[in-house]
Enzyme design. Structure first.
Site, mmCIF file in Angstrom:
data_model
loop_
_atom_site.group_PDB
_atom_site.id
_atom_site.type_symbol
_atom_site.label_atom_id
_atom_site.label_comp_id
_atom_site.label_asym_id
_atom_site.label_seq_id
_atom_site.Cartn_x
_atom_site.Cartn_y
_atom_site.Cartn_z
ATOM 1 N N CYS A 65 0.831 -1.197 0.000
ATOM 2 C CA CYS A 65 0.000 0.000 0.000
ATOM 3 C C CYS A 65 0.868 1.250 0.000
ATOM 4 C CB CYS A 65 -0.911 0.005 1.229
ATOM 5 S SG CYS A 65 -1.970 1.475 1.353
ATOM 6 N N CYS A 71 -0.371 6.010 7.202
ATOM 7 C CA CYS A 71 -1.628 5.520 7.767
ATOM 8 C C CYS A 71 -1.320 4.599 8.947
ATOM 9 C CB CYS A 71 -2.417 4.770 6.695
ATOM 10 S SG CYS A 71 -3.900 3.938 7.307
ATOM 11 N N CYS A 74 -1.978 -0.288 9.386
ATOM 12 C CA CYS A 74 -1.132 -1.471 9.263
ATOM 13 C C CYS A 74 0.228 -1.205 9.897
ATOM 14 C CB CYS A 74 -0.941 -1.860 7.792
ATOM 15 S SG CYS A 74 -2.427 -2.464 6.966
ATOM 16 N N CYS A 149 -7.734 1.096 -0.128
ATOM 17 C CA CYS A 149 -7.159 0.306 0.959
ATOM 18 C C CYS A 149 -7.096 -1.144 0.497
ATOM 19 C CB CYS A 149 -7.996 0.425 2.223
ATOM 20 S SG CYS A 149 -7.362 -0.571 3.597
ATOM 21 N N GLN A 249 -17.189 -9.733 13.026
ATOM 22 C CA GLN A 249 -15.779 -10.050 12.883
ATOM 23 C C GLN A 249 -15.242 -9.328 11.654
ATOM 24 O OE1 GLN A 249 -13.876 -11.506 15.005
ATOM 25 N NE2 GLN A 249 -15.409 -12.362 16.398
ATOM 26 N N PHE A 276 -21.544 -13.396 25.568
ATOM 27 C CA PHE A 276 -21.128 -12.305 24.680
ATOM 28 C C PHE A 276 -21.401 -12.737 23.234
ATOM 29 C CE2 PHE A 276 -18.473 -12.180 28.486
ATOM 30 C CZ PHE A 276 -18.642 -10.866 28.918
ATOM 31 N N ASP A 344 -16.837 -15.269 24.435
ATOM 32 C CA ASP A 344 -16.215 -14.406 23.422
ATOM 33 C C ASP A 344 -16.376 -12.933 23.809
ATOM 34 O OD1 ASP A 344 -15.066 -13.364 21.143
ATOM 35 O OD2 ASP A 344 -16.816 -13.692 19.882
ATOM 36 N N CYS A 370 -9.742 -11.499 21.347
ATOM 37 C CA CYS A 370 -8.988 -10.680 20.404
ATOM 38 C C CYS A 370 -7.874 -9.925 21.115
ATOM 39 C CB CYS A 370 -9.918 -9.699 19.684
ATOM 40 S SG CYS A 370 -10.779 -8.558 20.807
#
Length: 412
Positions: A65, A71, A74, A149, A249, A276, A344, A370
């Protein structure tokens, strides 16, 4: 003042790390083994700004990119695949080690698929009152204007143009905007936040944007502005009508991968509690073979899940309830005769619920997370309560970032 530094390792946020005499120093976009020129970052003695790479690592590759490095979306596009996969798996290994947990950690599973299906863009008035629309810069309040993107899914096609059109339509309001765009099976679903109350003229301008760009739906703070068709997604064999600004997700492949792992760990359980539960990415798949009780704080998500289950033939019984599991976790008495629990939570984890589960007799707990640090904390609570952590799988749906998803199995 320019410094010449040798990078020792890759930090947990993807920064190059220099072992300083007093504390580590972090250099974004630098790789282990490299010699770099860097400058101090005012107000941050532990950070440096990369000026140039003087001796490159053999693991350095060309980013995909043109916005990479500016940005903040990432962190590791410059890192070759093999060391990237090793680093990302080690994030989880190190978090477990820090929590005193010795458990088998599987290989990193790639779940990027077609790319991210939801993004949030920001619109701000910058210097000289110039409108800026894009993503946030790395660790800064600046906006990086983007034209594309490459980590987004084809279903998000046109999202940059849509965000600009919305920002321009609301330009006279002169308030910072957050524009959430979700790719659905019926087109783009957009929710605008930050505008405050709008007069009929501004609302009409937004409706015109929705019509021009053929949006499935456009809402403001969850309130309907325009709808061409009710946006939906498919979960297993179920079609779910999405509430405004839904949590999904990040990638469709990520959801499917997590669900496959959850289903495998649940096994032949006949009664499952999904904590959750969100919109039901696990509930609605598990209900094809087990009775499921879904618990989620978001009432709109609970309603969407319930309707989807009711409108799908062939599912086992599904009950869904709105409940704040941080304040009122399910306790052991509520989990009697339950074969498995799926847990979760959001990034902050579920400490209170983990303690309640640790006191229960549920045979199998499948934890999805996560956040490696809060997962490790909650895992330590469960193992201290007598559970054994038998399987841990890191899943990579946020490619090029330092985020890693986790699916783990605990047995009593």
């Amino acid at each position: 003042m320019t410094e010449h530094l040798t990078i020792a390792s890759l930090g947990r946020r993807g920064d190059g790390v220099v072992d300083g005499p007093a504390f580590p120093v972090y250099v974004p976009y630098a790789l282990p083994g490299e010699t770099v020129a860097a400058e101090p970052v005012p107000g941050h003695p532990d950070r440096r700004r990369l000026v140039r790479v003087e001796a490159a690592s053999p693991d350095r590759i060309v980013p995909i990119c043109p916005h990479f490095g500016v940005c903040g979306g990432c962190a590791t596009q410059h890192l070759a695949e093999a060391p990237y996969r090793t680093w990302k798996r080690e994030l989880l290994v190190e978090a477990l080690r820090a929590a005193g947990i010795d458990a088998p950690v599987g290989d990193l599973v790639d779940a990027h698929g077609e790319g991210r299906r939801r993004v949030t863009l920001h619109a701000r008035r910058g210097t000289r009152d110039i409108l800026q629309v894009g993503f946030s810069a790395q660790r800064a309040h600046e906006i990086v204007a983007i034209d594309r993107c490459p980590v987004t899914a084809p279903g998000l096609k046109g999202f940059v143009e849509v965000a600009w059109a919305i920002a321009e339509a609301l330009g006279p309001v002169k308030k910072p905007l957050d524009i959430q765009v979700t790719a659905t099976d019926d087109g783009l679903d957009v929710d605008v936040r930050g505008s405050g109350p709008l007069n009929s003229g501004r609302t009409g301008a937004l409706a015109a944007v929705a019509e021009k760009h053929r949006l499935a739906r456009l809402t403001r703070h969850g309130e309907l502005v325009a709808q061409r068709v009710a946006p939906t997604i498919r979960i297993g064999r179920t079609v779910v009508a999405l509430p405004p600004g839904p949590f999904l997700q990040a990638t469709a492949e990520g959801e499917a991968t997590l669900a496959r792992l959850v289903e495998a760990h649940v096994g032949d359980a006949k009664s499952v509690v999904d904590l959750f539960a969100g919109l039901g990415p696990f509930t609605l798949r598990l209900a094809e073979r087990a009775k499921v009780r879904a618990v989620e704080i978001d009432a709109a998500a609970v309603q969407a899940l319930s309707r989807a289950a009711q409108n799908t033939s062939g599912l086992k019984p599904v009950t869904a309830e709105a409940r704040d599991l941080f304040r009122r976790p399910l306790v052991a008495a509520e989990l009697m005769k339950v074969d498995a629990v799926v847990l979760d939570p959001p990034r902050q984890g579920a400490e209170a619920q983990a303690r309640a589960l640790a006191a229960s007799r549920v045979p199998v707990i499948v934890a999805v997370s996560c956040n490696s640090a809060t997962f490790a904390r909650d895992a330590a609570i469960l193992t201290a309560g007598g559970y054994r952590l038998t399987d841990v799988t890191p899943v990579d749906q946020f490619r090029y970032s330092y985020h890693v998803e986790i699916v783990a199995k605990f047995v009593r």
